[in-house]
Design an enzyme around this catalytic site. Structure first.
Site, PDB file in Angstrom:
ATOM      1  CG  HIS A 132      61.829 -19.249 -17.720  1.00 38.71           C
ATOM      2  ND1 HIS A 132      61.662 -18.200 -16.854  1.00 38.71           N
ATOM      3  CD2 HIS A 132      62.638 -18.786 -18.719  1.00 38.71           C
ATOM      4  CE1 HIS A 132      62.340 -17.145 -17.296  1.00 38.71           C
ATOM      5  NE2 HIS A 132      62.926 -17.466 -18.437  1.00 38.71           N
ATOM      6  CG  ASP A 137      35.410 -29.648 -22.166  1.00 36.07           C
ATOM      7  OD1 ASP A 137      35.629 -28.745 -22.996  1.00 36.07           O
ATOM      8  OD2 ASP A 137      35.061 -29.417 -20.988  1.00 36.07           O
ATOM      9  CB  CYS A 175      38.186 -27.653 -20.821  1.00 37.24           C
ATOM     10  SG  CYS A 175      38.954 -26.921 -19.362  1.00 37.24           S
ATOM     11  CG  HIS A 195      65.249 -21.994 -16.920  1.00 34.22           C
ATOM     12  ND1 HIS A 195      64.699 -21.130 -15.997  1.00 34.22           N
ATOM     13  CD2 HIS A 195      65.720 -21.220 -17.924  1.00 34.22           C
ATOM     14  CE1 HIS A 195      64.815 -19.889 -16.432  1.00 34.22           C
ATOM     15  NE2 HIS A 195      65.439 -19.910 -17.604  1.00 34.22           N
ATOM     16  CB  THR A 225      38.240 -22.506 -17.036  1.00 33.00           C
ATOM     17  OG1 THR A 225      38.454 -23.875 -16.680  1.00 33.00           O
ATOM     18  CG2 THR A 225      36.862 -22.042 -16.572  1.00 33.00           C
TER      19      THR A 225
HETATM   20  C1  RB5 Z   1      32.379 -27.765 -18.822  1.00 31.10           C
HETATM   21  O1  RB5 Z   1      31.145 -27.183 -18.617  1.00 31.10           O
HETATM   22  C2  RB5 Z   1      33.454 -27.037 -18.019  1.00 31.10           C
HETATM   23  O2  RB5 Z   1      33.314 -27.318 -16.680  1.00 31.10           O
HETATM   24  C3  RB5 Z   1      34.818 -27.414 -18.524  1.00 31.10           C
HETATM   25  O3  RB5 Z   1      34.924 -27.118 -19.877  1.00 31.10           O
HETATM   26  C4  RB5 Z   1      36.003 -26.737 -17.883  1.00 31.10           C
HETATM   27  O4  RB5 Z   1      35.845 -25.352 -17.869  1.00 31.10           O
HETATM   28  C5  RB5 Z   1      36.470 -27.289 -16.611  1.00 31.10           C
HETATM   29  O5  RB5 Z   1      37.479 -26.869 -16.030  1.00 31.10           O
END
Ligand code: RB5
Length: 153
Positions: free
Chosen positions: A103, A13, A70, A138, A72
Site C-alpha cells: 500500500h 546504531d 535502533c 494506492h 526501538t
Molecule cells: C539508544 O540508546 C536508543 O535511544 C536508540 O537506539 C533508539 O531506540 C532511539 O530511538
C-alpha cells in the site's frame, strides 16, 4: 527473497548492531548484495547518522531497499523519513511488513532490536523484500507523500 545485484543498504546504531549483523548474514546467505552503512561495533553512536546514510544509499540509487535498526526503531525511522522520497516503515509483525510494501511502497524497513526478537525481525525482512507494491488505488496517495513523484498514468 528475490536476490539481486543491487544491494540492500543496512544501518543501525549501537543498540541495533547485533540484529543488523544477523540481518546482513541472512541476506548474504540468501544471495543478496549488502551495503553495510554501519555502525560496526558496540560503542555508543547517534542513530540519525545511520538513518541518513541508509536514506542516501536508497535515494542515490546505490540500494534498492534500506533496512534501519535502533533500540526501538523509532529514532532511526524518523531520521530516514526526514529525507524526501524515503518511505520508511517501522514494523514489528509481518502483516504490517506486507501491507507497507503493498500500500505505501515503503522503500526502507525499520526494526526495533529491543522490541522484537530475531525470528520476528527476519520474518519481517523476508516479507518486506518478497512483497511487491500494488500500485492502482494506492498510487495517488503515495504520490502525495512525495509531491515531486509523478503519479502513474
Ligand atoms: C539508544 O540508546 C536508543 O535511544 C536508540 O537506539 C533508539 O531506540 C532511539 O530511538
Amino acid at each position: 527473497m528475490n536476490p539481486s545485484d543491487t544491494p540492500i543498504a543496512i544501518g543501525s546504531d549501537h543498540a541495533g548492531v547485533e540484529l543488523k549483523a544477523l540481518l546482513r548474514r541472512t541476506l548474504e546467505e540468501a544471495g543478496h548484495a549488502v551495503e553495510d552503512c554501519g555502525t560496526h561495533g558496540p560503542e555508543s553512536v547517534d542513530y540519525p547518522d545511520y538513518g541518513d546514510r541508509v536514506a542516501a544509499a536508497v535515494l542515490e540509487g546505490r540500494a534498492r531497499f534500506g533496512v534501519v535498526v535502533c533500540g526501538t526503531g523509532i529514532g532511526i525511522s524518523i531520521a530516514a523519513n526526514r529525507h524526501k522520497g524515503i518511505r520508511c516503515a517501522l514494523v514489528s509483525e509481518t502483516t504490517s511488513a506486507r501491507l507497507t510494501r503493498q500500500h505505501n511502497d515503503a522503500n526502507v524497513l525499520a526494526l526495533g532490536a529491543r522490541m522484537i526478537g530475531p525470528e520476528i525481525a527476519l520474518d519481517c525482512l523476508r516479507t518486506f523484500l518478497a512483497t511487491p507494491y500494488e500500485g492502482g488505488r494506492h498510487e495517488r496517495r503515495v504520490a502525495k507523500l512525495s509531491p515531486d513523484r509523478a503519479p502513474a498514468a
